[in-house]
Scaffold this motif. Structure first.
Motif, PDB file in Angstrom:
ATOM      1  N   PRO B 292       0.811  -1.225   0.000  1.00  0.00           N
ATOM      2  CA  PRO B 292       0.000   0.000   0.000  1.00  0.00           C
ATOM      3  C   PRO B 292       0.840   1.269   0.000  1.00  0.00           C
ATOM      4  CG  PRO B 292      -0.228  -1.180   2.084  1.00  0.00           C
ATOM      5  CD  PRO B 292       0.547  -2.066   1.176  1.00  0.00           C
ATOM      6  N   MET B 293       2.093   1.161   0.389  1.00  0.00           N
ATOM      7  CA  MET B 293       2.973   2.329   0.350  1.00  0.00           C
ATOM      8  C   MET B 293       3.379   2.656  -1.083  1.00  0.00           C
ATOM      9  SD  MET B 293       3.834  -0.355   2.449  1.00  0.00           S
ATOM     10  CE  MET B 293       5.404  -0.904   1.768  1.00  0.00           C
ATOM     11  N   ARG B 294       3.156   1.691  -1.993  1.00  0.00           N
ATOM     12  CA  ARG B 294       3.635   1.796  -3.373  1.00  0.00           C
ATOM     13  C   ARG B 294       5.129   2.098  -3.389  1.00  0.00           C
ATOM     14  NH1 ARG B 294       0.007  -1.130  -4.252  1.00  0.00           N
ATOM     15  NH2 ARG B 294      -1.780  -0.768  -5.582  1.00  0.00           N
ATOM     16  N   ASP B 295       5.836   1.390  -2.511  1.00  0.00           N
ATOM     17  CA  ASP B 295       7.277   1.596  -2.365  1.00  0.00           C
ATOM     18  C   ASP B 295       7.994   0.811  -3.466  1.00  0.00           C
ATOM     19  OD1 ASP B 295      10.011   1.400  -1.470  1.00  0.00           O
ATOM     20  OD2 ASP B 295       9.308   2.032   0.509  1.00  0.00           O
ATOM     21  N   PRO B 296       8.847   1.454  -4.250  1.00  0.00           N
ATOM     22  CA  PRO B 296       9.527   0.743  -5.352  1.00  0.00           C
ATOM     23  C   PRO B 296      10.495  -0.335  -4.872  1.00  0.00           C
ATOM     24  CG  PRO B 296      10.415   2.963  -5.091  1.00  0.00           C
ATOM     25  CD  PRO B 296       9.219   2.878  -4.192  1.00  0.00           C
ATOM     26  N   ARG B 297      10.837  -0.291  -3.584  1.00  0.00           N
ATOM     27  CA  ARG B 297      11.764  -1.300  -3.060  1.00  0.00           C
ATOM     28  C   ARG B 297      11.044  -2.575  -2.632  1.00  0.00           C
ATOM     29  NH1 ARG B 297      13.830   2.660   1.475  1.00  0.00           N
ATOM     30  NH2 ARG B 297      11.567   2.816   1.480  1.00  0.00           N
ATOM     31  N   TRP B 298       9.724  -2.576  -2.727  1.00  0.00           N
ATOM     32  CA  TRP B 298       8.904  -3.661  -2.187  1.00  0.00           C
ATOM     33  C   TRP B 298       9.101  -4.975  -2.953  1.00  0.00           C
ATOM     34  CZ3 TRP B 298       4.841  -6.424  -4.562  1.00  0.00           C
ATOM     35  CH2 TRP B 298       4.049  -7.196  -3.702  1.00  0.00           C
ATOM     36  N   SER B 299       9.042  -6.114  -2.245  1.00  0.00           N
ATOM     37  CA  SER B 299       9.049  -7.411  -2.938  1.00  0.00           C
ATOM     38  C   SER B 299       7.885  -8.302  -2.530  1.00  0.00           C
ATOM     39  CB  SER B 299      10.361  -8.157  -2.689  1.00  0.00           C
ATOM     40  OG  SER B 299      10.479  -8.555  -1.336  1.00  0.00           O
ATOM     41  N   ILE B 300       7.472  -8.277  -1.265  1.00  0.00           N
ATOM     42  CA  ILE B 300       6.433  -9.213  -0.823  1.00  0.00           C
ATOM     43  C   ILE B 300       5.812  -8.709   0.485  1.00  0.00           C
ATOM     44  CG2 ILE B 300       8.064 -10.700   0.464  1.00  0.00           C
ATOM     45  CD1 ILE B 300       6.446 -13.139  -0.625  1.00  0.00           C
ATOM     46  N   ASP B 301       4.533  -9.016   0.661  1.00  0.00           N
ATOM     47  CA  ASP B 301       3.830  -8.709   1.905  1.00  0.00           C
ATOM     48  C   ASP B 301       3.495 -10.012   2.622  1.00  0.00           C
ATOM     49  OD1 ASP B 301       3.696  -5.981   1.504  1.00  0.00           O
ATOM     50  OD2 ASP B 301       1.579  -5.969   0.889  1.00  0.00           O
ATOM     51  N   GLY B 302       3.684 -10.013   3.922  1.00  0.00           N
ATOM     52  CA  GLY B 302       3.176 -11.114   4.734  1.00  0.00           C
ATOM     53  C   GLY B 302       1.934 -10.642   5.466  1.00  0.00           C
ATOM     54  N   ASN B 303       0.795 -11.253   5.159  1.00  0.00           N
ATOM     55  CA  ASN B 303      -0.454 -10.905   5.836  1.00  0.00           C
ATOM     56  C   ASN B 303      -0.749 -11.967   6.885  1.00  0.00           C
ATOM     57  OD1 ASN B 303      -1.618  -8.545   4.165  1.00  0.00           O
ATOM     58  ND2 ASN B 303      -0.952 -10.037   2.638  1.00  0.00           N
ATOM     59  N   SER B 304      -0.864 -11.529   8.103  1.00  0.00           N
ATOM     60  CA  SER B 304      -1.091 -12.461   9.207  1.00  0.00           C
ATOM     61  C   SER B 304      -2.575 -12.436   9.543  1.00  0.00           C
ATOM     62  CB  SER B 304      -0.247 -12.010  10.408  1.00  0.00           C
ATOM     63  OG  SER B 304      -0.430 -12.887  11.490  1.00  0.00           O
ATOM     64  N   ILE B 305      -3.257 -13.530   9.185  1.00  0.00           N
ATOM     65  CA  ILE B 305      -4.696 -13.625   9.392  1.00  0.00           C
ATOM     66  C   ILE B 305      -4.929 -14.429  10.671  1.00  0.00           C
ATOM     67  CG2 ILE B 305      -6.905 -14.332   8.375  1.00  0.00           C
ATOM     68  CD1 ILE B 305      -5.395 -12.218   6.712  1.00  0.00           C
ATOM     69  N   PHE B 306      -5.455 -13.761  11.674  1.00  0.00           N
ATOM     70  CA  PHE B 306      -5.671 -14.400  12.967  1.00  0.00           C
ATOM     71  C   PHE B 306      -6.701 -15.536  12.827  1.00  0.00           C
ATOM     72  CE2 PHE B 306      -7.440 -14.770  17.256  1.00  0.00           C
ATOM     73  CZ  PHE B 306      -6.281 -14.773  18.014  1.00  0.00           C
ATOM     74  N   PRO B 307      -6.505 -16.678  13.467  1.00  0.00           N
ATOM     75  CA  PRO B 307      -5.395 -16.929  14.376  1.00  0.00           C
ATOM     76  C   PRO B 307      -4.203 -17.656  13.775  1.00  0.00           C
ATOM     77  CG  PRO B 307      -7.087 -18.626  14.645  1.00  0.00           C
ATOM     78  CD  PRO B 307      -7.580 -17.684  13.576  1.00  0.00           C
ATOM     79  N   ASN B 308      -4.385 -18.445  12.701  1.00  0.00           N
ATOM     80  CA  ASN B 308      -3.352 -19.434  12.377  1.00  0.00           C
ATOM     81  C   ASN B 308      -2.930 -19.463  10.924  1.00  0.00           C
ATOM     82  OD1 ASN B 308      -5.797 -20.467  11.470  1.00  0.00           O
ATOM     83  ND2 ASN B 308      -5.184 -22.578  11.798  1.00  0.00           N
ATOM     84  N   CYS B 309      -3.165 -18.365  10.190  1.00  0.00           N
ATOM     85  CA  CYS B 309      -2.837 -18.389   8.762  1.00  0.00           C
ATOM     86  C   CYS B 309      -1.963 -17.202   8.382  1.00  0.00           C
ATOM     87  CB  CYS B 309      -4.130 -18.362   7.940  1.00  0.00           C
ATOM     88  SG  CYS B 309      -3.826 -18.344   6.169  1.00  0.00           S
ATOM     89  N   LEU B 310      -0.882 -17.475   7.664  1.00  0.00           N
ATOM     90  CA  LEU B 310      -0.053 -16.413   7.100  1.00  0.00           C
ATOM     91  C   LEU B 310      -0.167 -16.497   5.587  1.00  0.00           C
ATOM     92  CD1 LEU B 310       3.202 -16.852   9.233  1.00  0.00           C
ATOM     93  CD2 LEU B 310       1.210 -15.400   9.712  1.00  0.00           C
ATOM     94  N   MET B 311      -0.386 -15.344   4.971  1.00  0.00           N
ATOM     95  CA  MET B 311      -0.604 -15.285   3.537  1.00  0.00           C
ATOM     96  C   MET B 311       0.444 -14.334   2.964  1.00  0.00           C
ATOM     97  SD  MET B 311      -4.446 -14.454   2.215  1.00  0.00           S
ATOM     98  CE  MET B 311      -5.293 -15.726   3.147  1.00  0.00           C
TER      99      MET B 311
END
Lengths: 108, 412
Positions: B292-311
Motif C-alpha cells: 500500500p505504500m507503493r514503495d519501489p523497493r517492495w518485494s512481498i507482503d506477509g499478511n497475518s490472518i488471525f489466528p493461524n494463517c499467514l498469507m
C-alpha cells in the motif's frame, strides 16, 4: 533402429535418464541417495546444455508432450531439485535442516 | 509515507512506538507449553473465529469434496461443492451411530454420501436421503437427521469455516480492512498451479507461526541459502518497509534486494517466469492492500490472518502457511504455494526451481521448531524477549489475550 529416449539433439544426456523422475517425492529421494559426485555430474551435464534445453522446452505447451520431450523436461525438474545441493549447501541435504521425509508433498 | 518508511529501514524509528498498546516487555513462555492454556485457545479462539481451511480450486466441480481433519476443534469436516454451486461444510459424521461418513481425504460424489457401516445415505446438501432397514427403526424424524452443518463462507476463493452456530460476524466483517485491501489480488489466477506440503511438528503452533512472521532471522538462519534476499549493506537485517496492524490481523511489507547475485540455475530460471527469489515489480497492478505504500523497493507482503494463517503475497506468486494445533506441543504445518498456469515446459521448470528453493528454505526454518519447543518446555526460563521487527509475534499474544480474557468473540 532403436528409438531415442530423448529428443535427438539431447541424446548425449541419456546416461542421466535415471534422473527423469515424475514426482517430487522421487526426485527428493534420488537427491538424498545419489551422493555428491553423481549429483555434480548430473548438474554439470545439464548446465552445459541448459540454454539449448530451455529454448527447446519453451516451444512446448504443458499438454500432450511427446514422451522423449517429457523425459528431457523431467531432467530439468531434477536439475532444479539438486541446484541448492550443488550451489548452496555442497551436500545433498539442507545443512542441519528439518527432515525432508517429514515434509510431505501432497501435490504429486 | 515513503519518507517515513525509509527512515525506519535506517533504524531511527521503532514500530513499537506506532503501536504502544502492545508494550515492549518480555513475553511469557506459558502460552507455548501449557495444556491448560491450549484448552482455552481451543474453546475461546479456535471455536469462535473464522478458520481458513481450503481453496475453491480444490473442489472445482459439483460433487467434489474434501475432508479437513480439525483436531483443534475435535472434529472432521466434510466440505462439499453442491449441485447448486454452494460450498457447504458438515461434521463428517453419520447420524445413525457416528461413523465417519467420508474416510477419504477428497473425491467426487455424484449424488449420495453413503455410510460404509450400515448404508445410511446423504445428499450433497447434507439431507438424509436413505435409511437402510428403515422399518426396523423407531420414530425417526428424517428431516432433522441430516448431516450437522458447520457455517462456511468463501472470500476471494478461500473457504473459511466457523464452529459457532451463529457467528457474531460475517467472514467479511472478520477480515475487515486487511481483507478489503486484498480484494482483487489474482488468487484465482495464481491458483492454477498449486504445490502443497504437510508436516507434523512436535512444537506448539505459535512456535511455528512466530518463525514465519518475522524475517530478521534470515541473514543468520538462512546464511547458506538466501542470506541477503531482503537485506543489503544499508539494511543489514532486512528490516521491513512497513508494519501495519488491522485489529486482530497484521501485515509486514518487505523490501527486495534486487541487486543480489543469482546462482547459475537461478539466473537461467528467471528468464522463464517464476524462478526468481525476489522479483522487482516494474508496474504494480496489485490491489491497494498489497504494497500500500507503493514503495519501489517492495518485494512481498506477509499478511497475518488471525489466528493461524499467514498469507505471503508477491507480484506473481503467493503462499500460505497454516498451523493446525494437534495438542499444546504438536502442530500440523501446511504450506501451500501458488503460481499462474505455466504455458510452456520452460516456465514450468522455472516454477520448479522457485518451489524447490522455497521448500529448502522452509527446511532451514523447520530446524528451529522442535529445538525451541524442547527448551521452552524445560522450565529454564519463564519469558522470551522480542525486538522491534518481531512486532507481529507480540501482536498475536496481545490479540489472543483479548479473546481469552473476554471469553471469546469480543476482541477486535
Amino acid at each position: 533402429m532403436g528409438e531415442h529416449q530423448l529428443p535427438e539433439q539431447f541424446v548425449g544426456l541419456e546416461p542421466f535418464l535415471d534422473w527423469a523422475l515424475a514426482t517430487e517425492h522421487e526426485r527428493v529421494a534420488r537427491r538424498q541417495s545419489a551422493g555428491m559426485p553423481a549429483i555434480r555430474d548430473f548438474y554439470g551435464a545439464m548446465m552445459a546444455r541448459i540454454e539449448e534445453i530451455l529454448t527447446f522446452l519453451e516451444g512446448y505447451a504443458i499438454e500432450k508432450i511427446p514422451a522423449a520431450v517429457n523425459r528431457l523436461f523431467l531432467l530439468t525438474l531434477s536439475l532444479a531439485e539438486v541446484a541448492p545441493a550443488v550451489e548452496l549447501f555442497s551436500q545433498p541435504s539442507v545443512i542441519d535442516g528439518f527432515d525432508f521425509k517429514r515434509f510431505v508433498p501432497v501435490h504429486d | 509515507m515513503a519518507a517515513a518508511t525509509s527512515r525506519n529501514i535506517a533504524g531511527d524509528r521503532k514500530w513499537h512506538d506506532v503501536y504502544p498498546e502492545l508494550g515492549t516487555g518480555p513475553v511469557p513462555i506459558e502460552p507455548y507449553v501449557s495444556r491448560e492454556y491450549y484448552e482455552r485457545e481451543q474453546a475461546l479462539i479456535f471455536r469462535k473465529v473464522w478458520l481458513n481451511v481450503a481453496r475453491v480450486e480444490q473442489i472445482p466441480k459439483a460433487g467434489d469434496y474434501l475432508v479437513k481433519e480439525l483436531e483443534v476443534c475435535n472434529t472432521s469436516v466434510l466440505i462439499v461443492h453442491g449441485k447448486d454451486g454452494v460450498i457447504r461444510a458438515f461434521h463428517n459424521m453419520c447420524t445413525h451411530r457416528g461413523n465417519k461418513l467420508a474416510p477419504e481425504a477428497s473425491g467426487n460424489c455424484p449424488g449420495l454420501f453413503t455410510c460404509k457401516f450400515h448404508g445410511w445415505a446423504y445428499g450433497l446438501d447434507g439431507a438424509l436421503r436413505h435409511i437402510s432397514d428403515e422399518g426396523s427403526f423407531f420414530d425417526l424424524d428424517r428431516g432433522a437427521l441430516g448431516l450437522t452443518p458447520i457455517v462456511a463462507e468463501t472470500w476471494e476463493g478461500f473457504i473459511f469455516i466457523n464452529m459457532e452456530e451463529r457467528p457474531s460476524e460475517t467472514l467479511e466483517e472478520y477480515l475487515g480492512e486487511i481483507g478489503a485491501g486484498l480484494r482483487g489480488y489474482p488468487f484465482g489466477e495464481l491458483g492454477a498451479t498449486r504445490f502443497a506440503w504437510n508436516a507434523e511438528v512436535k512444537a506448539n503452533w505459535k512456535v511455528l507461526k512466530d518463525a514465519f512472521q518475522e524475517v530478521w532471522h534470515i541473514p543468520t538462519l538462512h546464511r547458506k541459502s538466501i542470506p541477503n534476499v531482503f537485506s543489503d549493506a544499508a539494511n543489514k537485517y532486512g528490516h521491513a518497509l512497513e508494519f501495519r496492524l488491522y485489529g486482530r490481523h497484521g501485515r509486514i511489507s518487505l523490501p527486495g534486494n534486487f541487486g543480489r547475485k543469482p546462482t547459475a540455475v537461478e539466473s537461467v530460471s528467471v528468464r522463464y517466469g517464476a524462478g526468481a527469489i525476489v522479483i522487482k515489480q516494474s508496474e504494480s497492478v496489485l490491489p491497494e492492500g498489497v504494497n500500500p505504500m507503493r514503495d519501489p523497493r517492495w518485494s512481498i507482503d506477509g499478511n497475518s490472518i488471525f489466528p493461524n494463517c499467514l498469507m505471503y503475497v508477491a507480484g506473481q506468486t503467493y503462499l500460505t502457511h497454516t498451523f493446525w494445533p494437534l495438542a499444546e506441543n504438536r502442530t500440523r504445518w501446511e504450506v501451500r504455494l501458488y503460481y499462474p498456469q505455466a504455458t510452456t515446459l520452460a516456465q514450468r521448470f522455472s516454477q520448479e526451481y522457485s518451489k524447490v528453493m522455497l521448500r529448502d528454505v522452509n527446511m532451514e526454518d523447520g530446524s528451529t521448531l522442535e529445538r525451541t519447543q524442547t527448551m521452552l518446555a524445560s522450565g529454564a526460563r519463564k519469558e522470551i524477549y522480542l525486538q522491534d521487527q518481531e512486532l507481529l509475534i507480540r501482536h498475536h499474544h496481545h490479540v489472543a489475550e483479548g479473546y481469552l480474557n473476554a471469553g471469546g468473540g469480543a476482541a477486535r
